[in-house]
Write a protein that holds these residues in place. Structure first.
Motif, PDB file in Angstrom:
ATOM      1  N   PRO A  69      -0.995 -38.923 -54.086  1.00 39.54           N
ATOM      2  CA  PRO A  69      -1.692 -38.114 -55.095  1.00 39.54           C
ATOM      3  C   PRO A  69      -1.908 -36.658 -54.684  1.00 39.54           C
ATOM      4  N   GLY A  70      -2.015 -36.394 -53.390  1.00 37.55           N
ATOM      5  CA  GLY A  70      -2.205 -35.018 -52.934  1.00 37.55           C
ATOM      6  C   GLY A  70      -0.909 -34.235 -52.816  1.00 37.55           C
ATOM      7  N   GLY A  71       0.213 -34.853 -53.116  1.00 33.21           N
ATOM      8  CA  GLY A  71       1.484 -34.152 -53.081  1.00 33.21           C
ATOM      9  C   GLY A  71       2.313 -34.391 -51.838  1.00 33.21           C
ATOM     10  N   VAL A  72       1.772 -35.094 -50.847  1.00 35.91           N
ATOM     11  CA  VAL A  72       2.516 -35.404 -49.624  1.00 35.91           C
ATOM     12  C   VAL A  72       3.435 -36.585 -49.922  1.00 35.91           C
ATOM     13  N   THR A  73       4.652 -36.536 -49.412  1.00 28.16           N
ATOM     14  CA  THR A  73       5.582 -37.642 -49.588  1.00 28.16           C
ATOM     15  C   THR A  73       5.416 -38.612 -48.425  1.00 28.16           C
ATOM     16  N   LEU A  74       5.100 -39.858 -48.745  1.00 27.52           N
ATOM     17  CA  LEU A  74       4.915 -40.898 -47.733  1.00 27.52           C
ATOM     18  C   LEU A  74       5.885 -42.040 -47.988  1.00 27.52           C
ATOM     19  N   ALA A  75       6.484 -42.566 -46.939  1.00 23.84           N
ATOM     20  CA  ALA A  75       7.297 -43.768 -47.066  1.00 23.84           C
ATOM     21  C   ALA A  75       6.353 -44.964 -47.121  1.00 23.84           C
ATOM     22  N   PRO A  76       6.557 -45.895 -48.040  1.00 22.16           N
ATOM     23  CA  PRO A  76       5.632 -47.033 -48.179  1.00 22.16           C
ATOM     24  C   PRO A  76       5.394 -47.791 -46.880  1.00 22.16           C
ATOM     25  N   GLU A  77       6.421 -47.900 -46.023  1.00 17.83           N
ATOM     26  CA  GLU A  77       6.269 -48.659 -44.788  1.00 17.83           C
ATOM     27  C   GLU A  77       5.369 -47.958 -43.776  1.00 17.83           C
ATOM     28  N   THR A  78       5.056 -46.679 -44.010  1.00 14.19           N
ATOM     29  CA  THR A  78       4.173 -45.964 -43.092  1.00 14.19           C
ATOM     30  C   THR A  78       2.704 -46.117 -43.460  1.00 14.19           C
ATOM     31  N   GLY A 131      -7.622 -45.822 -49.025  1.00 15.58           N
ATOM     32  CA  GLY A 131      -9.039 -45.887 -49.337  1.00 15.58           C
ATOM     33  C   GLY A 131      -9.314 -45.112 -50.611  1.00 15.58           C
ATOM     34  N   ASP A 132     -10.573 -45.041 -50.994  1.00 13.65           N
ATOM     35  CA  ASP A 132     -10.938 -44.290 -52.188  1.00 13.65           C
ATOM     36  C   ASP A 132     -10.698 -42.797 -52.010  1.00 13.65           C
ATOM     37  N   LEU A 133     -10.951 -42.286 -50.797  1.00 11.14           N
ATOM     38  CA  LEU A 133     -10.856 -40.845 -50.562  1.00 11.14           C
ATOM     39  C   LEU A 133      -9.685 -40.447 -49.673  1.00 11.14           C
ATOM     40  N   TRP A 134      -9.281 -41.314 -48.765  1.00 13.18           N
ATOM     41  CA  TRP A 134      -8.238 -41.005 -47.780  1.00 13.18           C
ATOM     42  C   TRP A 134      -7.205 -42.120 -47.727  1.00 13.18           C
ATOM     43  N   THR A 135      -5.948 -41.745 -47.517  1.00  8.00           N
ATOM     44  CA  THR A 135      -4.881 -42.694 -47.225  1.00  8.00           C
ATOM     45  C   THR A 135      -4.493 -42.477 -45.773  1.00  8.00           C
ATOM     46  N   VAL A 136      -4.333 -43.566 -45.034  1.00 14.81           N
ATOM     47  CA  VAL A 136      -3.954 -43.466 -43.629  1.00 14.81           C
ATOM     48  C   VAL A 136      -2.529 -43.994 -43.492  1.00 14.81           C
ATOM     49  N   LEU A 148       4.805 -39.996 -29.978  1.00 11.66           N
ATOM     50  CA  LEU A 148       3.604 -40.467 -29.294  1.00 11.66           C
ATOM     51  C   LEU A 148       3.129 -41.701 -30.053  1.00 11.66           C
ATOM     52  N   LEU A 149       3.176 -42.828 -29.387  1.00  9.49           N
ATOM     53  CA  LEU A 149       2.910 -44.123 -30.015  1.00  9.49           C
ATOM     54  C   LEU A 149       1.589 -44.136 -30.774  1.00  9.49           C
ATOM     55  N   GLY A 150       1.671 -44.512 -32.050  1.00 11.32           N
ATOM     56  CA  GLY A 150       0.466 -44.683 -32.855  1.00 11.32           C
ATOM     57  C   GLY A 150      -0.020 -43.437 -33.570  1.00 11.32           C
ATOM     58  N   LYS A 151       0.773 -42.353 -33.582  1.00  9.79           N
ATOM     59  CA  LYS A 151       0.348 -41.154 -34.307  1.00  9.79           C
ATOM     60  C   LYS A 151       0.141 -41.505 -35.777  1.00  9.79           C
ATOM     61  N   VAL A 152      -1.042 -41.189 -36.290  1.00  9.04           N
ATOM     62  CA  VAL A 152      -1.344 -41.441 -37.695  1.00  9.04           C
ATOM     63  C   VAL A 152      -1.864 -40.164 -38.356  1.00  9.04           C
ATOM     64  N   MET A 153      -1.823 -40.183 -39.688  1.00 11.07           N
ATOM     65  CA  MET A 153      -2.363 -39.085 -40.487  1.00 11.07           C
ATOM     66  C   MET A 153      -3.363 -39.655 -41.484  1.00 11.07           C
ATOM     67  N   LEU A 154      -4.475 -38.968 -41.635  1.00  7.03           N
ATOM     68  CA  LEU A 154      -5.442 -39.296 -42.665  1.00  7.03           C
ATOM     69  C   LEU A 154      -5.260 -38.242 -43.744  1.00  7.03           C
ATOM     70  N   VAL A 155      -4.755 -38.652 -44.914  1.00 10.17           N
ATOM     71  CA  VAL A 155      -4.377 -37.734 -45.977  1.00 10.17           C
ATOM     72  C   VAL A 155      -5.389 -37.842 -47.116  1.00 10.17           C
ATOM     73  N   LEU A 156      -5.970 -36.709 -47.488  1.00 11.58           N
ATOM     74  CA  LEU A 156      -6.925 -36.679 -48.594  1.00 11.58           C
ATOM     75  C   LEU A 156      -6.239 -37.124 -49.879  1.00 11.58           C
ATOM     76  N   ASN A 157      -6.922 -37.940 -50.670  1.00  5.01           N
ATOM     77  CA  ASN A 157      -6.324 -38.489 -51.883  1.00  5.01           C
ATOM     78  C   ASN A 157      -6.358 -37.545 -53.082  1.00  5.01           C
ATOM     79  N   ARG A 158      -7.089 -36.480 -53.024  1.00  4.28           N
ATOM     80  CA  ARG A 158      -7.048 -35.521 -54.140  1.00  4.28           C
ATOM     81  C   ARG A 158      -6.354 -34.256 -53.658  1.00  4.28           C
ATOM     82  N   VAL A 174      -4.431 -31.259 -47.468  1.00  8.46           N
ATOM     83  CA  VAL A 174      -5.357 -31.542 -46.369  1.00  8.46           C
ATOM     84  C   VAL A 174      -5.036 -32.912 -45.771  1.00  8.46           C
ATOM     85  N   HIS A 175      -4.747 -32.895 -44.477  1.00  7.74           N
ATOM     86  CA  HIS A 175      -4.525 -34.134 -43.727  1.00  7.74           C
ATOM     87  C   HIS A 175      -4.848 -33.865 -42.267  1.00  7.74           C
ATOM     88  N   LEU A 176      -5.351 -34.889 -41.618  1.00  3.24           N
ATOM     89  CA  LEU A 176      -5.736 -34.813 -40.211  1.00  3.24           C
ATOM     90  C   LEU A 176      -4.825 -35.734 -39.406  1.00  3.24           C
TER      91      LEU A 176
END
Length: 147
Positions: free
Chosen positions: A7-16, A21-26, A34-44, A92-94
């Motif tokens: 929803p925020g415009g970032v392209t994510l592969a479904p397998e990632t 969540g309601d506010l963030w997608t991880v 680096l093993l386990g690198k994740v992104m918390l992407v704002l949903n709006r 916005v993503h962390l």
């Protein structure tokens, strides 16, 4: 790989995607140098971190804690980096970036952090995992999430 637009415009592969969540997608970072690198992407849609609402800041803190605990349980990193980079994707993503003093072997794959404890370098050749490996990695982290 199949792509989907967040929803925020970032392209994510479904397998990632680990969790929506309601506010963030991880999601896993596709480059697993680096093993386990994740992104918390704002949903709006939002491009400036300073414009996060109070509920988004509070939930970001909660999600950072949950995923740091999950990554610790799953892979026992020695340190974490947290970064709002927003270079390629302005949304916005962390990034939550585990760091390792010694290599880790997961499902027959060895992951090293050759720059530890110094600043990590983005490798010229990213560490791209197969769809199946990403699904397995996402499930490993999902199972380690605290309730």
């Amino acid at each position: 790989m199949t792509q989907e637009l967040h929803p925020g415009g970032v392209t994510l592969a479904p397998e990632t995607i680990i969790e929506r969540g309601d506010l963030w997608t991880v999601a896993l970072n596709r480059n697993q140098n680096l093993l386990g690198k994740v992104m918390l992407v704002l949903n709006r849609p939002l491009e400036q971190v300073i414009l996060l609402r109070e509920d988004e800041w509070a939930d970001l803190h909660r999600q950072m804690r949950r995923f740091t605990l999950a990554l610790t349980a799953a892979f026992q990193p020695d340190h974490f980096n947290y970064a709002f980079l927003q270079n390629q994707d302005r949304q916005v993503h962390l990034h939550v970036i585990p760091r390792y003093a010694a290599s880790r072997t997961i499902a027959g794959e060895t992951f090293a952090d050759p720059d530890y404890p110094d600043h990590y370098h983005v490798p010229a050749t990213p560490r791209m995992l197969s769809k199946e490996q990403l699904v397995t990695l996402a499930e490993t982290i999902r199972r380690a999430l605290p309730a």
